[in-house]
Design an enzyme around this catalytic site. Structure first.
Site, short mmCIF file in Angstrom:
data_model
loop_
_atom_site.label_atom_id
_atom_site.label_comp_id
_atom_site.label_asym_id
_atom_site.label_seq_id
_atom_site.Cartn_x
_atom_site.Cartn_y
_atom_site.Cartn_z
CG ASP A 130 -2.09 -0.95 1.02
OD1 ASP A 130 -3.20 -0.47 0.77
OD2 ASP A 130 -1.89 -2.17 1.09
CG ASN B 217 0.90 -5.86 1.67
OD1 ASN B 217 0.19 -5.22 0.89
ND2 ASN B 217 0.85 -7.17 1.76
#
EC number: 5.3.1.23
Length: 357
Positions: A248, A258
């Site tokens: 992310d 993440n």
């Protein structure tokens, strides 16, 4: 442009699109109902779209970015209909609401910034919808093209013989289409490099069980589900050669945020000699974040841990800690795969060179 549903017929194992512009509005496959039901949300305002992002109807950093781009189109349309020449000033509140929907996914802010630049370039008094829709569609198309490129680059790293393990959902549901880590897996499976995909359940939202397993079944790729607590034992048995995940946000030194559980997976992979791959577009790389400590970690409701499907599963009186993401240090990552190329054993210098390319 009345409809946009990205083409997928010419790629094997690629049948799903979760973000669709159709009949002058945004349609999202509501992932909260999968795999039991296939429901779509029809969204006509940016505020409703922000709620869909916040409430996890759509999730995954690239998908959030694409969705936000279309939401800016909706915000501009609504503002222009009410305020005409002053539409740009009056849409800012909606755009700020979008920006606050998910703090960790850097693609959200990237897409909003790109769309703001397009907004600023539109002549005063001109209806902005057509030009902004063209820009949002381009973001969508470029995301899919980047995913397919990453799929090719990542698949080239995988040698045949053993299978792979993934965590959370990084496929068509988490992107504009095809996927990041799951795009690599799609390409590797099509090339015959792997036979089976092992997928962590990914608690507490169970994205692996509900979404990744569903995607792979839809696209006829063999999938075997496991609790993330079983991943180390799977590695110990020598069943997998790579753990492949998305991100992310990636910091300037290669640290990667993440879904929670990724860090422990990376630690287990390093101990067992399993390679660890992070797959993400360069829009996920935040060169303003010096390292993982600079990445904001979203804290979500304790009820997501204490309950399951709305039913209490924890003892009354128990509390819960529920970070949505964790950070995997660059030292545990063997390869970061982007549409611009592959960075092995990432360092700050290598990341800088990638972003300059």
């Amino acid at each position: 442009m009345d409809a946009y549903n990205a083409p997928m017929k010419n790629h094997a194992h690629d049948s799903i699109r979760a973000i669709i512009w159709q009949d002058h509005h945004l349609r999202l496959l509501d992932q909260r109902w999968l795999p039991q039901e296939t429901r779509y949300l029809d969204l006509h305002t940016a505020k409703d779209t922000a709620a869909a992002i916040r409430d996890m109807a759509v999730r995954g950093a690239p998908a959030i970015g694409v969705t936000a781009a279309y939401a800016v189109v909706l915000a501009a349309r609504q503002a222009y209909a009410r305020y005409r020449e002053n539409w740009l000033a009056h849409m800012q509140e909606d755009v700020e609401t979008l920006a606050q929907a998910r703090p960790t996914a850097v693609n959200l802010f990237w897409a909003i910034d790109v769309m703001r630049e397009h907004c600023a370039a539109i002549p005063k008094g001109q209806d902005p919808e057509a030009l902004l829709l063209e820009a949002a569609t381009r973001i969508h198309e470029e995301d899919i093209a980047a995913n397919r490129r990453m799929g090719e680059l990542g698949a080239a790293l995988i040698q045949g013989g053993r299978d792979v393990l993934t965590h959370c959902n990084t496929g068509s549901l988490a992107t504009g289409g095809y996927g990041t880590a799951l795009g690599v897996i799609r390409s590797a499976y099509a090339a015959g490099h792997i036979q089976t995909v092992f997928a962590d359940e990914t608690r507490p939202w169970l994205q692996g069980a509900r979404l990744t397993a569903w995607e792979l079944v839809q696209d006829e790729i063999p999938v075997c589900l496991l609790c993330e607590g079983a991943a180390a034992s799977l590695m110990r048995e020598g069943r997998v050669s790579w753990a492949i995940v998305g991100a992310d946000r990636i910091a300037a030194n290669g640290d990667a945020a993440n879904k929670i559980g990724t860090y422990s997976l990376a630690v287990a992979a390093r101990h067992h000699g399993v390679k660890f791959m992070v797959v993400a577009p360069t829009t996920t790389i935040d060169m303003q974040a010096a390292d993982g400590d600079a990445i904001p970690i979203e804290q979500r409701s304790a009820d997501e841990v204490l309950e399951l499907g709305g039913q209490r599963v924890a003892a009354r009186g128990a509390q819960a800690w529920n970070p949505s993401f964790d950070v995997t240090p660059a030292s545990l990552i063997d390869a970061i795969v982007t549409e611009k190329g592959v960075v092995t054993e990432p360092t700050r210098e290598k990341m800088q060179n990638l972003m300059k390319s």
